[in-house]
Scaffold this motif. Structure first.
Motif, PDB file in Angstrom:
ATOM      1  N   LYS A 108      87.965  -0.306  80.178  1.00  0.00           N
ATOM      2  CA  LYS A 108      87.841   1.103  80.544  1.00  0.00           C
ATOM      3  C   LYS A 108      88.206   2.021  80.320  1.00  0.00           C
ATOM      4  CE  LYS A 108      92.700  -1.388  81.673  1.00  0.00           C
ATOM      5  NZ  LYS A 108      94.424  -0.613  81.276  1.00  0.00           N
ATOM      6  N   ALA A 109      86.785   2.245  79.452  1.00  0.00           N
ATOM      7  CA  ALA A 109      86.356   3.137  78.737  1.00  0.00           C
ATOM      8  C   ALA A 109      84.895   3.497  79.183  1.00  0.00           C
ATOM      9  CB  ALA A 109      86.095   3.566  77.712  1.00  0.00           C
ATOM     10  N   MET A 110      84.300   2.447  80.051  1.00  0.00           N
ATOM     11  CA  MET A 110      82.808   2.175  79.859  1.00  0.00           C
ATOM     12  C   MET A 110      82.667   1.684  81.389  1.00  0.00           C
ATOM     13  SD  MET A 110      79.389  -0.060  77.676  1.00  0.00           S
ATOM     14  CE  MET A 110      79.940   1.107  76.252  1.00  0.00           C
ATOM     15  N   GLN A 111      81.602   1.660  82.140  1.00  0.00           N
ATOM     16  CA  GLN A 111      81.182   1.560  83.560  1.00  0.00           C
ATOM     17  C   GLN A 111      80.326   0.233  83.240  1.00  0.00           C
ATOM     18  OE1 GLN A 111      82.237   2.717  86.592  1.00  0.00           O
ATOM     19  NE2 GLN A 111      82.667   4.638  85.214  1.00  0.00           N
ATOM     20  N   ALA A 112      81.031  -1.188  84.162  1.00  0.00           N
ATOM     21  CA  ALA A 112      80.854  -2.173  84.792  1.00  0.00           C
ATOM     22  C   ALA A 112      78.867  -2.550  84.302  1.00  0.00           C
ATOM     23  CB  ALA A 112      81.416  -3.164  85.515  1.00  0.00           C
ATOM     24  N   ASP A 113      78.697  -1.465  84.624  1.00  0.00           N
ATOM     25  CA  ASP A 113      76.752  -1.724  85.189  1.00  0.00           C
ATOM     26  C   ASP A 113      76.470  -0.951  83.387  1.00  0.00           C
ATOM     27  OD1 ASP A 113      77.796   0.972  85.424  1.00  0.00           O
ATOM     28  OD2 ASP A 113      75.899   1.469  86.523  1.00  0.00           O
ATOM     29  N   GLU A 114      77.087  -0.650  83.130  1.00  0.00           N
ATOM     30  CA  GLU A 114      76.971  -0.336  81.928  1.00  0.00           C
ATOM     31  C   GLU A 114      77.519  -1.371  80.743  1.00  0.00           C
ATOM     32  OE1 GLU A 114      77.313   3.336  78.781  1.00  0.00           O
ATOM     33  OE2 GLU A 114      78.114   3.493  80.240  1.00  0.00           O
ATOM     34  N   THR A 115      78.300  -1.698  80.936  1.00  0.00           N
ATOM     35  CA  THR A 115      78.255  -2.908  80.360  1.00  0.00           C
ATOM     36  C   THR A 115      77.761  -3.784  79.795  1.00  0.00           C
ATOM     37  OG1 THR A 115      81.041  -2.542  80.622  1.00  0.00           O
ATOM     38  CG2 THR A 115      80.247  -4.398  79.217  1.00  0.00           C
ATOM     39  N   GLN A 116      77.124  -4.120  81.371  1.00  0.00           N
ATOM     40  CA  GLN A 116      76.102  -5.218  81.457  1.00  0.00           C
ATOM     41  C   GLN A 116      74.897  -4.621  80.321  1.00  0.00           C
ATOM     42  OE1 GLN A 116      76.367  -8.224  82.785  1.00  0.00           O
ATOM     43  NE2 GLN A 116      78.307  -8.572  84.156  1.00  0.00           N
ATOM     44  N   LEU A 117      74.114  -3.677  80.878  1.00  0.00           N
ATOM     45  CA  LEU A 117      73.129  -3.781  80.724  1.00  0.00           C
ATOM     46  C   LEU A 117      73.446  -3.534  79.389  1.00  0.00           C
ATOM     47  CD1 LEU A 117      70.209  -2.150  80.883  1.00  0.00           C
ATOM     48  CD2 LEU A 117      71.776  -0.295  80.993  1.00  0.00           C
ATOM     49  N   LEU A 118      74.113  -3.093  77.964  1.00  0.00           N
ATOM     50  CA  LEU A 118      74.281  -2.783  76.615  1.00  0.00           C
ATOM     51  C   LEU A 118      74.594  -4.478  76.243  1.00  0.00           C
ATOM     52  CD1 LEU A 118      76.915  -0.429  75.618  1.00  0.00           C
ATOM     53  CD2 LEU A 118      74.120  -0.251  76.083  1.00  0.00           C
ATOM     54  N   TYR A 119      74.954  -5.605  77.350  1.00  0.00           N
ATOM     55  CA  TYR A 119      74.827  -6.561  76.993  1.00  0.00           C
ATOM     56  C   TYR A 119      73.874  -7.088  76.794  1.00  0.00           C
ATOM     57  CZ  TYR A 119      75.499 -11.626  76.960  1.00  0.00           C
ATOM     58  OH  TYR A 119      76.205 -13.237  75.924  1.00  0.00           O
ATOM     59  N   SER A 120      73.069  -6.890  77.674  1.00  0.00           N
ATOM     60  CA  SER A 120      71.312  -7.331  77.473  1.00  0.00           C
ATOM     61  C   SER A 120      70.686  -7.148  76.379  1.00  0.00           C
ATOM     62  CB  SER A 120      70.625  -7.268  79.368  1.00  0.00           C
ATOM     63  OG  SER A 120      69.571  -7.470  78.801  1.00  0.00           O
ATOM     64  N   LEU A 121      70.551  -5.643  76.317  1.00  0.00           N
ATOM     65  CA  LEU A 121      70.600  -5.339  75.246  1.00  0.00           C
ATOM     66  C   LEU A 121      70.100  -5.425  73.640  1.00  0.00           C
ATOM     67  CD1 LEU A 121      69.684  -1.354  76.489  1.00  0.00           C
ATOM     68  CD2 LEU A 121      67.988  -2.461  76.026  1.00  0.00           C
ATOM     69  N   CYS A 122      71.890  -5.749  73.375  1.00  0.00           N
ATOM     70  CA  CYS A 122      71.897  -6.887  72.085  1.00  0.00           C
ATOM     71  C   CYS A 122      71.267  -7.705  72.080  1.00  0.00           C
ATOM     72  CB  CYS A 122      73.486  -6.246  72.334  1.00  0.00           C
ATOM     73  SG  CYS A 122      74.855  -4.918  71.904  1.00  0.00           S
ATOM     74  N   LEU A 123      71.601  -8.558  73.423  1.00  0.00           N
ATOM     75  CA  LEU A 123      70.941 -10.273  73.407  1.00  0.00           C
ATOM     76  C   LEU A 123      69.635  -9.708  72.790  1.00  0.00           C
ATOM     77  CD1 LEU A 123      72.756 -12.363  73.417  1.00  0.00           C
ATOM     78  CD2 LEU A 123      71.916 -12.802  75.885  1.00  0.00           C
ATOM     79  N   HIS A 124      68.463  -9.133  73.525  1.00  0.00           N
ATOM     80  CA  HIS A 124      67.380  -8.978  73.003  1.00  0.00           C
ATOM     81  C   HIS A 124      67.294  -8.124  72.079  1.00  0.00           C
ATOM     82  CE1 HIS A 124      67.053  -9.814  77.502  1.00  0.00           C
ATOM     83  NE2 HIS A 124      66.124 -10.595  76.906  1.00  0.00           N
ATOM     84  N   GLY A 125      68.273  -7.368  71.409  1.00  0.00           N
ATOM     85  CA  GLY A 125      68.185  -6.779  70.170  1.00  0.00           C
ATOM     86  C   GLY A 125      67.831  -7.826  68.651  1.00  0.00           C
ATOM     87  N   ARG A 126      68.719  -8.948  69.293  1.00  0.00           N
ATOM     88  CA  ARG A 126      69.008  -9.752  67.649  1.00  0.00           C
ATOM     89  C   ARG A 126      67.681 -10.073  67.975  1.00  0.00           C
ATOM     90  NH1 ARG A 126      73.294 -13.651  68.609  1.00  0.00           N
ATOM     91  NH2 ARG A 126      72.436 -13.983  66.300  1.00  0.00           N
ATOM     92  N   ALA A 127      66.419 -10.739  68.550  1.00  0.00           N
ATOM     93  CA  ALA A 127      65.389 -11.222  68.052  1.00  0.00           C
ATOM     94  C   ALA A 127      65.151 -10.200  67.772  1.00  0.00           C
ATOM     95  CB  ALA A 127      64.720 -11.705  70.211  1.00  0.00           C
ATOM     96  N   GLU A 128      64.712  -9.080  68.172  1.00  0.00           N
ATOM     97  CA  GLU A 128      63.827  -8.055  67.594  1.00  0.00           C
ATOM     98  C   GLU A 128      63.804  -7.834  65.723  1.00  0.00           C
ATOM     99  OE1 GLU A 128      63.691  -4.420  69.338  1.00  0.00           O
ATOM    100  OE2 GLU A 128      63.555  -5.224  71.070  1.00  0.00           O
ATOM    101  N   LEU A 129      65.074  -7.972  65.241  1.00  0.00           N
ATOM    102  CA  LEU A 129      65.473  -7.786  63.890  1.00  0.00           C
ATOM    103  C   LEU A 129      64.461  -8.715  63.363  1.00  0.00           C
ATOM    104  CD1 LEU A 129      69.517  -7.865  63.709  1.00  0.00           C
ATOM    105  CD2 LEU A 129      67.850  -6.266  64.353  1.00  0.00           C
ATOM    106  N   GLY A 130      64.083  -9.895  63.626  1.00  0.00           N
ATOM    107  CA  GLY A 130      63.111 -10.787  62.240  1.00  0.00           C
ATOM    108  C   GLY A 130      62.113 -10.234  62.639  1.00  0.00           C
ATOM    109  N   LEU A 131      61.439  -9.632  63.558  1.00  0.00           N
ATOM    110  CA  LEU A 131      59.921  -9.262  63.694  1.00  0.00           C
ATOM    111  C   LEU A 131      59.835  -7.583  62.611  1.00  0.00           C
ATOM    112  CD1 LEU A 131      59.662  -9.154  67.517  1.00  0.00           C
ATOM    113  CD2 LEU A 131      58.963 -10.953  65.528  1.00  0.00           C
ATOM    114  N   ALA A 132      61.089  -6.319  62.401  1.00  0.00           N
ATOM    115  CA  ALA A 132      60.943  -5.276  61.449  1.00  0.00           C
ATOM    116  C   ALA A 132      60.825  -5.968  60.041  1.00  0.00           C
ATOM    117  CB  ALA A 132      61.977  -4.487  62.130  1.00  0.00           C
TER     118      ALA A 132
END
Length: 201
Positions: free
Chosen positions: A162-186
């Motif tokens: 209830k504290a976050m907009q639905a489209d923002e939740t979707q965007l954050l989920y996508s960024l977290c998912l792709h962010g996991r792949a970046e951890l091994g590159l750094a």
């Protein structure tokens, strides 16, 4: 054994069974039958952690359970299982999602520093955040899903949804998912985690 490593002459005489990963809930239910038979106390959150770590393999789940029993001196409790697996307590994910909902950059950076000091897995944090955001998205899309649940985290997830907009939740989920792949590159996974969290912010 990888079928490609088996000689064709042998392979032609074999039956092949391609086993699909089991659902985490199926693994939890099986452990709930096995452990009482062995007179071992276990809480449901510990079993869920083991089931997730097993990635659909019952054999791996049983092996992890054996290790966790030894690690926890004969008991399966969530804190000891988290310590053994090196997974992040979901409360850190809740703190970060709340900070993101409030655009509180200082809380985001401070939480990341706390995780670094505790030596917890950056990948585990993003995995927990993905799970929290996914459940928030379900609640935002299907309001009937907010009914009572036996999950102790349910009320907190309802509140965050209830504290976050639905489209923002979707965007954050996508960024977290792709962010996991970046951890091994750094060169430093926590530097990469900080960059992912700043992108979320």
């Amino acid at each position: 054994t990888d079928p490609q490593k088996v000689p064709v002459s042998v392979l032609s005489r074999c039956l092949q069974f391609n086993l699909r990963p089991m659902a985490a809930q199926t693994i939890v239910e099986h452990l709930q039958q096995v452990l009482p038979a062995e007179n071992i106390q276990a809480d449901i959150q510990a079993l869920r952690l083991i089931a997730r770590a097993a990635r659909g393999s019952m054999r791996d789940a049983l092996s992890l359970t054996d290790q966790a029993i030894a690690f926890g001196n004969g008991e399966l409790l969530e804190p000891s299982v988290r310590d053994m697996l090196g997974t992040v307590d979901r409360s850190h994910a809740f703190t970060l999602v709340q900070a993101l909902a409030e655009s509180d950059g200082l809380a985001v950076v401070n939480t990341c520093d706390t995780l670094r000091q505790l030596g917890l897995s950056a990948s585990s944090l993003l995995e927990e955040m993905c799970m929290v955001l996914q459940r928030m998205a379900v609640l935002q899309a299907v309001h009937q899903a907010a009914a009572e649940s036996d999950d102790p985290d349910h009320l907190e997830i309802v509140r965050l949804s209830k504290a976050m907009q639905a489209d923002e939740t979707q965007l954050l989920y996508s960024l977290c998912l792709h962010g996991r792949a970046e951890l091994g590159l750094a060169p430093d996974e926590y530097a990469a985690l900080t960059m992912v969290l700043l992108r979320l912010l």
